[in-house]
Design a protein around this motif. Sequence first.
Motif, PDB file in Angstrom:
ATOM      1  N   ALA A   1       0.839  -1.205   0.000  1.00 42.45           N
ATOM      2  CA  ALA A   1       0.000   0.000   0.000  1.00 42.45           C
ATOM      3  C   ALA A   1       0.868   1.247   0.000  1.00 42.45           C
ATOM      4  O   ALA A   1       1.784   1.389   0.814  1.00 42.45           O
ATOM      5  CB  ALA A   1      -0.920  -0.001   1.218  1.00 42.45           C
ATOM      6  N   ARG A   2       0.573   2.175  -0.915  1.00 37.32           N
ATOM      7  CA  ARG A   2       1.373   3.385  -1.048  1.00 37.32           C
ATOM      8  C   ARG A   2       0.457   4.579  -1.285  1.00 37.32           C
ATOM      9  O   ARG A   2      -0.667   4.436  -1.781  1.00 37.32           O
ATOM     10  CB  ARG A   2       2.367   3.255  -2.209  1.00 37.32           C
ATOM     11  N   VAL A   3       0.933   5.759  -0.916  1.00 40.55           N
ATOM     12  CA  VAL A   3       0.236   7.025  -1.152  1.00 40.55           C
ATOM     13  C   VAL A   3       1.250   8.013  -1.718  1.00 40.55           C
ATOM     14  O   VAL A   3       2.446   7.737  -1.769  1.00 40.55           O
ATOM     15  CB  VAL A   3      -0.398   7.571   0.148  1.00 40.55           C
ATOM     16  N   VAL A   4       0.754   9.185  -2.132  1.00 33.46           N
ATOM     17  CA  VAL A   4       1.635  10.204  -2.707  1.00 33.46           C
ATOM     18  C   VAL A   4       1.627  11.433  -1.810  1.00 33.46           C
ATOM     19  O   VAL A   4       0.564  11.948  -1.449  1.00 33.46           O
ATOM     20  CB  VAL A   4       1.187  10.583  -4.126  1.00 33.46           C
TER      21      VAL A   4
ATOM     22  N   GLY B   1       6.695  12.664  -3.426  1.00 30.46           N
ATOM     23  CA  GLY B   1       6.363  11.574  -4.329  1.00 30.46           C
ATOM     24  C   GLY B   1       5.725  10.397  -3.616  1.00 30.46           C
ATOM     25  O   GLY B   1       5.245  10.509  -2.482  1.00 30.46           O
ATOM     26  N   GLU B   2       5.732   9.258  -4.277  1.00 27.89           N
ATOM     27  CA  GLU B   2       5.083   8.063  -3.742  1.00 27.89           C
ATOM     28  C   GLU B   2       5.878   7.500  -2.566  1.00 27.89           C
ATOM     29  O   GLU B   2       7.108   7.389  -2.635  1.00 27.89           O
ATOM     30  CB  GLU B   2       4.962   7.011  -4.835  1.00 27.89           C
ATOM     31  N   VAL B   3       5.163   7.157  -1.491  1.00 27.72           N
ATOM     32  CA  VAL B   3       5.811   6.626  -0.288  1.00 27.72           C
ATOM     33  C   VAL B   3       4.987   5.464   0.254  1.00 27.72           C
ATOM     34  O   VAL B   3       3.794   5.351  -0.009  1.00 27.72           O
ATOM     35  CB  VAL B   3       5.952   7.713   0.812  1.00 27.72           C
ATOM     36  N   PRO B   4       5.617   4.575   1.035  1.00 31.90           N
ATOM     37  CA  PRO B   4       4.852   3.511   1.692  1.00 31.90           C
ATOM     38  C   PRO B   4       3.824   4.104   2.656  1.00 31.90           C
ATOM     39  O   PRO B   4       4.062   5.143   3.278  1.00 31.90           O
ATOM     40  CB  PRO B   4       5.923   2.723   2.458  1.00 31.90           C
ATOM     41  N   PHE B   5       2.701   3.421   2.789  1.00 30.53           N
ATOM     42  CA  PHE B   5       1.652   3.910   3.683  1.00 30.53           C
ATOM     43  C   PHE B   5       2.164   4.103   5.103  1.00 30.53           C
ATOM     44  O   PHE B   5       1.737   5.019   5.814  1.00 30.53           O
ATOM     45  CB  PHE B   5       0.468   2.938   3.656  1.00 30.53           C
ATOM     46  N   ALA B   6       3.111   3.282   5.530  1.00 30.32           N
ATOM     47  CA  ALA B   6       3.644   3.397   6.892  1.00 30.32           C
ATOM     48  C   ALA B   6       4.262   4.766   7.148  1.00 30.32           C
ATOM     49  O   ALA B   6       4.320   5.217   8.301  1.00 30.32           O
ATOM     50  CB  ALA B   6       4.671   2.304   7.154  1.00 30.32           C
TER      51      ALA B   6
ATOM     52  N   LEU C   1      -6.119  11.716   3.618  1.00 32.66           N
ATOM     53  CA  LEU C   1      -5.802  10.976   2.399  1.00 32.66           C
ATOM     54  C   LEU C   1      -6.838  11.361   1.350  1.00 32.66           C
ATOM     55  O   LEU C   1      -8.004  10.999   1.475  1.00 32.66           O
ATOM     56  CB  LEU C   1      -5.822   9.470   2.650  1.00 32.66           C
ATOM     57  N   CYS C   2      -6.414  12.117   0.344  1.00 31.34           N
ATOM     58  CA  CYS C   2      -7.360  12.708  -0.594  1.00 31.34           C
ATOM     59  C   CYS C   2      -7.536  11.856  -1.842  1.00 31.34           C
ATOM     60  O   CYS C   2      -6.598  11.217  -2.329  1.00 31.34           O
ATOM     61  CB  CYS C   2      -6.890  14.114  -0.977  1.00 31.34           C
ATOM     62  N   GLN C   3      -8.722  11.895  -2.386  1.00 31.21           N
ATOM     63  CA  GLN C   3      -9.051  11.196  -3.622  1.00 31.21           C
ATOM     64  C   GLN C   3      -8.389  11.844  -4.833  1.00 31.21           C
ATOM     65  O   GLN C   3      -8.171  11.200  -5.849  1.00 31.21           O
ATOM     66  CB  GLN C   3     -10.581  11.194  -3.793  1.00 31.21           C
ATOM     67  N   GLY C   4      -8.060  13.126  -4.729  1.00 31.23           N
ATOM     68  CA  GLY C   4      -7.500  13.856  -5.854  1.00 31.23           C
ATOM     69  C   GLY C   4      -6.006  13.645  -6.017  1.00 31.23           C
ATOM     70  O   GLY C   4      -5.333  13.151  -5.109  1.00 31.23           O
ATOM     71  N   PRO C   5      -5.460  14.038  -7.172  1.00 27.32           N
ATOM     72  CA  PRO C   5      -4.006  13.984  -7.357  1.00 27.32           C
ATOM     73  C   PRO C   5      -3.328  14.921  -6.378  1.00 27.32           C
ATOM     74  O   PRO C   5      -3.900  15.946  -5.980  1.00 27.32           O
ATOM     75  CB  PRO C   5      -3.815  14.433  -8.807  1.00 27.32           C
ATOM     76  N   TYR C   6      -2.087  14.599  -5.987  1.00 30.16           N
ATOM     77  CA  TYR C   6      -1.455  15.343  -4.910  1.00 30.16           C
ATOM     78  C   TYR C   6      -1.312  16.826  -5.212  1.00 30.16           C
ATOM     79  O   TYR C   6      -1.701  17.673  -4.396  1.00 30.16           O
ATOM     80  CB  TYR C   6      -0.080  14.763  -4.565  1.00 30.16           C
TER      81      TYR C   6
ATOM     82  N   TRP D   1      -1.018  15.770   4.565  1.00 27.17           N
ATOM     83  CA  TRP D   1      -1.923  15.625   3.416  1.00 27.17           C
ATOM     84  C   TRP D   1      -1.268  14.730   2.377  1.00 27.17           C
ATOM     85  O   TRP D   1      -0.124  14.948   1.986  1.00 27.17           O
ATOM     86  CB  TRP D   1      -2.212  16.989   2.822  1.00 27.17           C
ATOM     87  N   TYR D   2      -2.002  13.723   1.923  1.00 23.31           N
ATOM     88  CA  TYR D   2      -1.512  12.792   0.914  1.00 23.31           C
ATOM     89  C   TYR D   2      -2.611  12.531  -0.107  1.00 23.31           C
ATOM     90  O   TYR D   2      -3.799  12.712   0.171  1.00 23.31           O
ATOM     91  CB  TYR D   2      -1.114  11.457   1.543  1.00 23.31           C
ATOM     92  N   SER D   3      -2.204  12.070  -1.267  1.00 19.96           N
ATOM     93  CA  SER D   3      -3.158  11.582  -2.257  1.00 19.96           C
ATOM     94  C   SER D   3      -3.240  10.064  -2.147  1.00 19.96           C
ATOM     95  O   SER D   3      -2.214   9.377  -2.155  1.00 19.96           O
ATOM     96  CB  SER D   3      -2.721  11.971  -3.670  1.00 19.96           C
ATOM     97  N   ALA D   4      -4.466   9.551  -2.063  1.00 20.48           N
ATOM     98  CA  ALA D   4      -4.685   8.106  -2.035  1.00 20.48           C
ATOM     99  C   ALA D   4      -5.388   7.656  -3.309  1.00 20.48           C
ATOM    100  O   ALA D   4      -6.037   6.604  -3.323  1.00 20.48           O
ATOM    101  CB  ALA D   4      -5.487   7.719  -0.799  1.00 20.48           C
ATOM    102  N   ARG D   5      -5.260   8.457  -4.362  1.00 12.26           N
ATOM    103  CA  ARG D   5      -5.869   8.072  -5.637  1.00 12.26           C
ATOM    104  C   ARG D   5      -5.258   6.754  -6.109  1.00 12.26           C
ATOM    105  O   ARG D   5      -4.047   6.586  -6.170  1.00 12.26           O
ATOM    106  CB  ARG D   5      -5.640   9.153  -6.687  1.00 12.26           C
ATOM    107  N   GLY D   6      -6.122   5.789  -6.405  1.00 10.09           N
ATOM    108  CA  GLY D   6      -5.658   4.485  -6.872  1.00 10.09           C
ATOM    109  C   GLY D   6      -5.133   3.581  -5.780  1.00 10.09           C
ATOM    110  O   GLY D   6      -4.631   2.492  -6.078  1.00 10.09           O
ATOM    111  N   ALA D   7      -5.253   3.994  -4.521  1.00  7.33           N
ATOM    112  CA  ALA D   7      -4.743   3.174  -3.410  1.00  7.33           C
ATOM    113  C   ALA D   7      -5.791   2.128  -3.027  1.00  7.33           C
ATOM    114  O   ALA D   7      -6.384   2.163  -1.944  1.00  7.33           O
ATOM    115  CB  ALA D   7      -4.389   4.053  -2.219  1.00  7.33           C
ATOM    116  N   ASP D   8      -6.018   1.179  -3.934  1.00 15.09           N
ATOM    117  CA  ASP D   8      -7.079   0.189  -3.729  1.00 15.09           C
ATOM    118  C   ASP D   8      -6.864  -0.648  -2.474  1.00 15.09           C
ATOM    119  O   ASP D   8      -7.817  -1.108  -1.847  1.00 15.09           O
ATOM    120  CB  ASP D   8      -7.169  -0.726  -4.946  1.00 15.09           C
TER     121      ASP D   8
END
Length: 254
Positions: A62-65, A69-74, A126-131, A147-154
């Motif tokens: 699981a990762r967010v932005v 840039g992209e980072v591990p959810f932890a 964790l936002c639905q939008g792009p970062y 604040w992070y983007s979780a777009r596509g973080a299924d």
Amino acid sequence: MPAARLPLQPLTTAAAPEVVDRSAWLAACEELLVREKAHTREGDAIAAARRRLPMTPVPAGARVVGAHGEVPFADVFEGRRQLLAYFHMWHDGQPPEGQCEGCTFFTADAQRPEYLHSRDVTLAVLCQGPYGESRAYADFVGNRLPWYSARGADALLAGRGFGFLAGYLRRGAEVWETWWTTGRGAEAMSSSYGLLDRTVYGRQETWEDSPAGWPRGLDVLGGQFRVAGRPTIQWSVTDSPARPGSDEHRAACH
């Protein structure tokens, strides 16, 4: 620079509670206090049951932005063991006044996380939008939370739509989800609602059980979170009128 002025009209209703002498008023308050204390104890019991819930693993990938840039959810935990994350809805390409007023309300009402930090808890959005686009919105409204983007973080959404609050526990790089809620469950983020519940006219929403003549109806199409077309918090940072059509996404937020 002075704060922007909230364009809110004062109440015009003549309806008000019955007038009694102080002894009768105190007796009524004390009668209600019995119920208020029972409500508090029931809340304590529910919180105790929540602490005893099982937990489920969050997939390791699981990762967010974020800003770098992209980072591990932890990484969202910022080194703490616990995390509360609010999953913020987003409408691509919309101006600030066209964004989700409910999500803006909850995240804007929870802007002092120091006490949470003292309990080893991070509160993040964790936002639905792009970062880039959504971070600009966070800056516009004066958001102080991570604040992070979780777009596509299924792996985090697990089939759910945005607009929910979830709790997590971290041990090293491993993360578990411990609890989640949506709808009115997210009111835990808002002190404003709790305070409004202690005023004469309450939240002024249609579902409330209020006496005849009490103001109500602010919740129609998200109006409890908007003033003059903007999510209410935005009037603290701008005096600009909302652009026509900016509220067209209200129904999608409710």
